[in-house]
Design an enzyme around this catalytic site. Sequence first.
Site, PDB file in Angstrom:
ATOM      1  N   ASP A 141      46.945 -82.155 -83.002  1.00  5.91           N
ATOM      2  CA  ASP A 141      45.941 -81.732 -82.958  1.00  5.91           C
ATOM      3  C   ASP A 141      45.979 -80.224 -82.085  1.00  5.91           C
ATOM      4  O   ASP A 141      45.515 -78.950 -81.822  1.00  5.91           O
ATOM      5  CB  ASP A 141      44.625 -81.962 -82.353  1.00  5.91           C
ATOM      6  CG  ASP A 141      43.278 -81.876 -82.568  1.00  5.91           C
ATOM      7  OD1 ASP A 141      43.421 -80.954 -82.499  1.00  5.91           O
ATOM      8  OD2 ASP A 141      42.747 -82.778 -82.137  1.00  5.91           O
ATOM      9  N   HIS A 149      36.994 -84.021 -78.084  1.00  2.00           N
ATOM     10  CA  HIS A 149      36.703 -83.257 -78.106  1.00  2.00           C
ATOM     11  C   HIS A 149      36.328 -82.531 -76.839  1.00  2.00           C
ATOM     12  O   HIS A 149      35.195 -83.468 -76.742  1.00  2.00           O
ATOM     13  CB  HIS A 149      37.045 -82.345 -79.660  1.00  2.00           C
ATOM     14  CG  HIS A 149      37.509 -81.869 -80.115  1.00  2.00           C
ATOM     15  ND1 HIS A 149      39.061 -81.111 -79.912  1.00  2.00           N
ATOM     16  CD2 HIS A 149      38.439 -83.175 -81.328  1.00  2.00           C
ATOM     17  CE1 HIS A 149      39.615 -81.003 -80.846  1.00  2.00           C
ATOM     18  NE2 HIS A 149      40.050 -82.157 -81.436  1.00  2.00           N
ATOM     19  N   HIS A 184      46.974 -76.399 -83.978  1.00  2.00           N
ATOM     20  CA  HIS A 184      45.602 -75.705 -83.610  1.00  2.00           C
ATOM     21  C   HIS A 184      45.265 -74.516 -82.698  1.00  2.00           C
ATOM     22  O   HIS A 184      45.637 -73.620 -83.081  1.00  2.00           O
ATOM     23  CB  HIS A 184      44.048 -76.854 -84.065  1.00  2.00           C
ATOM     24  CG  HIS A 184      44.053 -77.420 -85.129  1.00  2.00           C
ATOM     25  ND1 HIS A 184      43.821 -76.477 -86.466  1.00  2.00           N
ATOM     26  CD2 HIS A 184      43.907 -78.525 -85.155  1.00  2.00           C
ATOM     27  CE1 HIS A 184      43.873 -77.663 -87.155  1.00  2.00           C
ATOM     28  NE2 HIS A 184      43.690 -78.857 -86.947  1.00  2.00           N
TER      29      HIS A 184
END
Length: 342
Positions: A16, A198, A19
């Site tokens: 993740d 998130h 990104h």
Amino acid sequence: MKPVQKLTITEVALRDGSHAINHQYTLEQVISVAKALDDANVPYIEVSHGDGLAGSSLQYGLSRTNEMELIEAAVSVCATSQIGVLLLPGVGTIQQLNEAAKLGVGMARIATHVTEADISAQHIARSKELGLVTVGFLMMSHMAPVETLVEQAKLMESYGADTVYVVDSAGALLPFQVEERIRALKQSLSAHIGFHGHNNLSLAMANTLAAIQEGATWIDGSVRCLGAGAGNTQTEVLVAVLEKLGIETGVDVYKLMDVAEEIVAPILQKPQEITKGSLVLGYAGVYSSFLLHAQRAALKFGLDARDILIELGRRKAVGGQEDMIMNVAAELAKSNYPLSSV
């Protein structure tokens, strides 16, 4: 907090977090992070392009280093931690899954949009055949009613998933929404339940604790909060909080703090914080990896990235539709779209 004996932590900074750094991980960085996480006794470490196996592309962003090289390197330096990979059917294929298994990964997470679990059947089945810990990953879980989420989770379980995750890809869920989703899955499935949050609305930790309260036992974190948008639930903070709650993770919190401060912090291009862009991701319910794409489109067309993200939210864009971002920006620029008041 309800009694919880043990949680399994998956560290996602090497997937993740890709990104957040435009998929520019080097071999040396992955080796140093994976080795340190292994030394801290983190059970699972996810390694791949941010959009999973075979994600390196013009649409999603080109990787600096071939992901199979990164995976092989991470496996080679881990004595106890298992390396995991993410696969989005339609992006990655069985061929890449087979290749990753040959390199020694121990876990595969098969990710689909929350209403598209049916496309994961062959990939989940193959992961089980390969002897991997197999996880179903229901992304953008805020976009479906609880009843639909349960139906989709049951499909993944029927295909063979050991664990099914509620994935708050946009950082849009509120704690009570996490609670009702985890509770429903816990009541309906025999598989383990996981949660991936998130921090776009500054709720990643609260949502993670809400998930644990309702029975989630597989939890994702990202050291130094390194992830898409405003990042994920911060692993070193999470482990410290869980220790205060008397919940066992087996992870060495001091060593995890050191990884965050001494190894991961220098990799960050800028601190992970809730900026106006990442806040709008959660507000609009847009996939967290869209942020950098929207910012680039805004520069190209002279727009406010927030307007692009809000419009993507209105159109209910989902992961895999990154090609829409430039098109939406072009349309907004052509129509002299007014700046939003957000």
